[in-house]
Design a protein around this motif. Sequence first.
Motif, short mmCIF file in Angstrom:
data_model
loop_
_atom_site.label_atom_id
_atom_site.label_comp_id
_atom_site.label_asym_id
_atom_site.label_seq_id
_atom_site.Cartn_x
_atom_site.Cartn_y
_atom_site.Cartn_z
N GLY A 32 5.71 2.73 -6.68
CA GLY A 32 4.44 2.78 -5.96
C GLY A 32 3.28 2.60 -6.91
N GLY A 33 2.23 3.41 -6.73
CA GLY A 33 1.06 3.28 -7.58
C GLY A 33 0.00 2.40 -6.91
N SER A 34 -1.14 2.27 -7.60
CA SER A 34 -2.27 1.55 -7.00
C SER A 34 -1.95 0.07 -6.83
CB SER A 34 -3.50 1.71 -7.90
OG SER A 34 -3.28 0.96 -9.08
N LEU A 35 -2.63 -0.57 -5.87
CA LEU A 35 -2.45 -2.02 -5.68
C LEU A 35 -2.74 -2.75 -6.97
CD1 LEU A 35 -3.90 -2.82 -2.14
CD2 LEU A 35 -1.52 -2.61 -2.87
N LYS A 36 -3.79 -2.26 -7.67
CA LYS A 36 -4.19 -2.93 -8.90
C LYS A 36 -3.05 -2.93 -9.92
CE LYS A 36 -7.81 -2.84 -12.28
NZ LYS A 36 -8.69 -1.93 -12.96
N SER A 37 -2.42 -1.76 -10.10
CA SER A 37 -1.34 -1.72 -11.10
C SER A 37 -0.13 -2.52 -10.63
CB SER A 37 -0.96 -0.27 -11.43
OG SER A 37 -0.24 0.29 -10.34
N GLN A 38 0.11 -2.54 -9.32
CA GLN A 38 1.22 -3.36 -8.82
C GLN A 38 0.95 -4.85 -9.05
OE1 GLN A 38 3.00 -2.42 -4.94
NE2 GLN A 38 1.81 -0.54 -4.93
N GLY A 77 -0.05 -4.41 3.75
CA GLY A 77 -0.97 -3.29 3.96
C GLY A 77 -0.92 -2.91 5.43
N ARG A 120 0.86 -1.19 0.00
CA ARG A 120 0.00 0.00 0.00
C ARG A 120 0.90 1.24 0.00
NH1 ARG A 120 -5.48 0.05 -0.12
NH2 ARG A 120 -5.54 -1.86 1.09
N PRO A 121 0.62 2.27 -0.85
CA PRO A 121 1.44 3.48 -0.87
C PRO A 121 1.63 4.04 0.53
CG PRO A 121 -0.15 3.55 -2.65
CD PRO A 121 -0.47 2.33 -1.84
N ARG A 166 -0.81 -6.06 -11.40
CA ARG A 166 -0.67 -6.33 -12.83
C ARG A 166 0.82 -6.61 -13.13
NH1 ARG A 166 -2.29 -1.63 -15.34
NH2 ARG A 166 -4.26 -1.63 -14.22
#
Length: 422
Positions: free
Chosen positions: A360-366, A382, A333-334, A368
Motif C-alpha cells: 500500500g502506501g501513498s499514490l505518490k510512492s506507488q 481509485g 488508493r489505500p 515512484r
Amino acid sequence: MSILRAVKGMNDVLPEDIPRWRRIEGLFWDTVARYGYGEVRTPVVEPTPLFVRSIGEATDIVEKEMYTFVDKGNDTLTLRPEGTASAVRAYLEHSVGGREPVTKWAYLGPMFRRERPARGRYRQFWQAGAEVFGDPGPYTDAEMIDMIVSMMRRLGVADVEVLVNSLGSGDTRARYLEALVRYLEPHEASLSEDSRRRLRTNPLRVLDSKAADDRAIAAAAPRILDYLGDEDRAHFDGLCATLEALGTPYRVEPTLVRGLDYYSRTLFEVVGHGGELGAQNTLCGGGRYDGLVEALGGAATPGLGFAIGLERLLLVMGAGETAPALDVFVVYRPGLEREASTLLKALRDGGLRADADLRGGSLKSQFRRADKSGARLGLVIGPDEVERAAVTVKDLRGGEQETLPRDGLVPRLAERLARETA
Ligand code: ATP
Ligand code: MG
C-alpha cells in the motif's frame, strides 16, 4: 553479527543479469537443436573414479582442482569439473550405443574446479557443451566447430579465432611421445616441478603447462603434426577441407594441446578477443576422444565434444538490449487492496507481466515504484474507477492517460502492448 558470504570463486547471478544469461542459453539451445542434438541432464555429483579414469591422473583437474568429499555413507564423490565424463557414463549406463549408431547430446550446467579465482576463472562456472558418440569424423568435427562459430556470431561475438590441431592416435602418438621425451629430457632441470613429474607420467601435458619457463621450452618442441601417420593425416586434412568448404575461418596451431588426457586426433579451441576478457580468453575447448568410451568399459566408440565457458562468453558478448521485466504496474488508493489483487490476477491470467506494491502506501510512492519498475503502463484504481467499473490507464513513458471499462480491459491492453513492442 557478520553476514555469511558465498564460497570464494562462486557467484550469484542477480535478476538484472539474468536477461543476458537467458539470451546465451536460448541461443545455445536453439543452435544445437538446429544441428540435431538432444539435451541430456546428468547429476552434478559423480563417483570420484569416473573423473580420475577419464580426465587422467596427471592433469591439473585431477591433481589439484577437484572438489572431492566422503559422504555419510562413506562413498567418495566429486562435484563434476566438466561434462564429458558424465555424458559417457550415462551413455554407457543406459546402453545408448546399442539403440542408435550415432548419438548427439548437448548439456548446460554448473561445473566445479578449485582454481585460483580471477576474471573469467571461477570455482563454480557454467559450461554449455555437446558430445557426439559413434561418428569417427572428420565431417562432424568440422560441423561442430562451425556450429560453435555460428552460435557466437549470432550472439554478437564476432572477434573469435578458431585454433585446430591434431593429436594423432595410436602409433602416431607413440612415435611422437618418444621424440618429445627425447627433446624434453635435456631441459629437465629448467622445467617446473609439475612438468618434471609429468615428463615421466604424461609428457604431452608438459606442452600445456602455464609456467613461463615451461612455455619457452614447449615452443621449440617437436610438433605432432610432423609425426601424423597416413590415417591421422587424412583425418586432419578432411577436417581442414571441410572447414574451408563451410567457410569457417580457422588457424592450424601445432602447439595446441589440451588439459584432458582422453583427446585423440582433432583438437580445437575458440579464442576471443576484446570485451572484458583478460588472460582467460579461451571461450571454448573441444576435441575428439575416440578411446574414452572403451576406457570406461564400453565397446570401442568414437567420441567428439566441446564445452563453452559461459562467464567468458558474457564478458565478450556486450550489453545488448534488455527488455523491462514488467508490462503493467497497478497503483491503487489505500483500502482498495482487494480490487488491486483481483485486477492483478486477471492481468496475469491474461498473459501480462504485472505487479503492484501490495504494502500500500501513498499514490505518490506507488507511482515512484511504478516508474522504477520499467513497466510500460500504470493502471490506476481509485473510488471513481471502482464506481464506474473502470480503470485509468496511464502511459508511464509518454504520460497521457485514459479511463477504460474494466470489462474487456485485459485483452485490450495485451493487444496494445503487443502492437507497441512489434
Ligand atoms: P583454461 O586453460 O582456461 O584453464 P581449460 O583447458 O581448463 O581452460 P576446459 O576444461 O577445456 O578448459 O573447459 C572448456 C571451457 O570452460 C574453457 O575454455 C573456459 O571457457 C571454461 N572454463 C574452464 N575452467 C573455467 C573456470 N575455472 N572458470 C570459468 N570458466 C572456465
Ligand atoms: Mg583449467
